[in-house]
Write an enzyme that holds these catalytic residues in place. Structure first.
Site, PDB file in Angstrom:
ATOM      1  CE1 TYR A   1       3.014   6.540   6.601  1.00 36.27           C
ATOM      2  CE2 TYR A   1       2.306   5.321   4.793  1.00 36.27           C
ATOM      3  CZ  TYR A   1       3.293   5.730   5.863  1.00 36.27           C
ATOM      4  OH  TYR A   1       4.418   5.229   5.818  1.00 36.27           O
TER       5      TYR A   1
ATOM      6  CG  HIS B   1       3.863   4.282  14.207  1.00 34.52           C
ATOM      7  ND1 HIS B   1       3.897   5.807  13.783  1.00 34.52           N
ATOM      8  CD2 HIS B   1       4.567   3.913  12.993  1.00 34.52           C
ATOM      9  CE1 HIS B   1       4.643   5.963  12.739  1.00 34.52           C
ATOM     10  NE2 HIS B   1       4.938   4.752  12.270  1.00 34.52           N
TER      11      HIS B   1
ATOM     12  CG  ASP C   1       3.094   8.399  10.421  1.00 30.83           C
ATOM     13  OD1 ASP C   1       3.540   9.196  10.674  1.00 30.83           O
ATOM     14  OD2 ASP C   1       3.711   7.219   9.915  1.00 30.83           O
TER      15      ASP C   1
END
Length: 254
Positions: free
Chosen positions: A105, A242, A144
């Site tokens: 992330y 998302h 991500d």
């Protein structure tokens, strides 16, 4: 084999939105999460057949990653072995006999790019970490990554040129990572496919209008290209800002 990556924007929140049904439906070999926003002991998950690994941020309700996998790893590493970058729970690495699986992330540069200097320090350190692993075994990196690489990867590229996630510096860092020996799996299969996004703002009915960004990725060592079968974006699955993304491969243990 199937790998899934999903920024759930809070695991406790998405559990109230049919996460387990989605998890069981997708039936992945590796199910990687970002932005779990939780601490140890806050969630007890019954996932028969899966090993569970969590990396928590020191700050409560912030960041965090997890991996659920059917395949017990040889070793699990939390973070990138650099204390200045390892207090936000952003990376988990699972080691297998001939490859690594990493969930990441990436830090957001935030409004007015106020965290961009830190982001670029992170990018350099993370690239070094991934490249060091890649000298030993193939790497599958997902998560991500908080960057839309090219104009095709977001709806409104002109108005977002200097926004977090589409600054020249962030895009160049991503280009540099790919150039060091990695493949953007979705673009490998769909180099010209537009309007394929993995994140939408909660504002302005962005998801209804598909005004999104592709900032979630499966990045693989170039030497795995022949073993990749397909890459998918599950934009029909809700529960977060998302959606899950998928990578399908040949047997990675063969």
């Amino acid at each position: 084999m199937k790998l899934i990556s999903w920024n759930v924007n809070g695991l406790r929140a998405v559990l109230k939105k049919d996460f387990l049904a989605t998890f069981n439906q997708l039936e992945a070999d590796w199910f990687c999460l970002q932005e779990t926003k939780m601490q140890a002991g806050q969630v007890e998950l019954d996932l028969p057949g899966y090993y569970q690994y969590f990396n928590y941020a020191e700050k409560k309700g912030y960041s965090g990653t997890a991996i659920f996998t059917k395949h017990e790893p040889l070793q699990v590493t939390y973070g990138i072995n650099q204390p200045e970058h390892d207090h936000e729970g952003r990376v988990i690495t699972l080691e297998y006999p001939n490859f690594y699986v990493i969930t990441c992330y990436t830090p957001n540069s935030q409004g007015e790019l106020k965290r961009l200097p830190y982001r670029l320090t992170w990018e350099a350190a993370f690239k070094d970490y991934v490249n060091q692993l890649a000298t030993q075994k193939a790497v599958i990196l997902c998560g991500d990554l908080n960057v839309a690489h090219e104009a095709i990867d977001l709806k409104n590229d002109r108005t977002n040129h200097h926004s977090a996630g589409f600054s020249d510096e962030e895009r160049q860092a991503f280009s540099t990572l790919l150039a060091s020996g990695f493949t953007d799996s979705f673009r490998h299969f769909y180099p010209d496919q537009a309007d394929s996004y993995s994140w939408w703002s909660y504002r302005f009915h962005a998801r209804d209008n598909n005004a999104g960004w592709r900032i979630d990725y499966f990045i693989t060592s170039n030497n795995l290209q022949s073993r990749l079968i397909d890459a998918k974006i599950h934009n029909d699955i809700f529960g977060s800002d998302h959606c899950p993304i998928e990578l399908d491969t040949q047997d990675l243990f063969a």
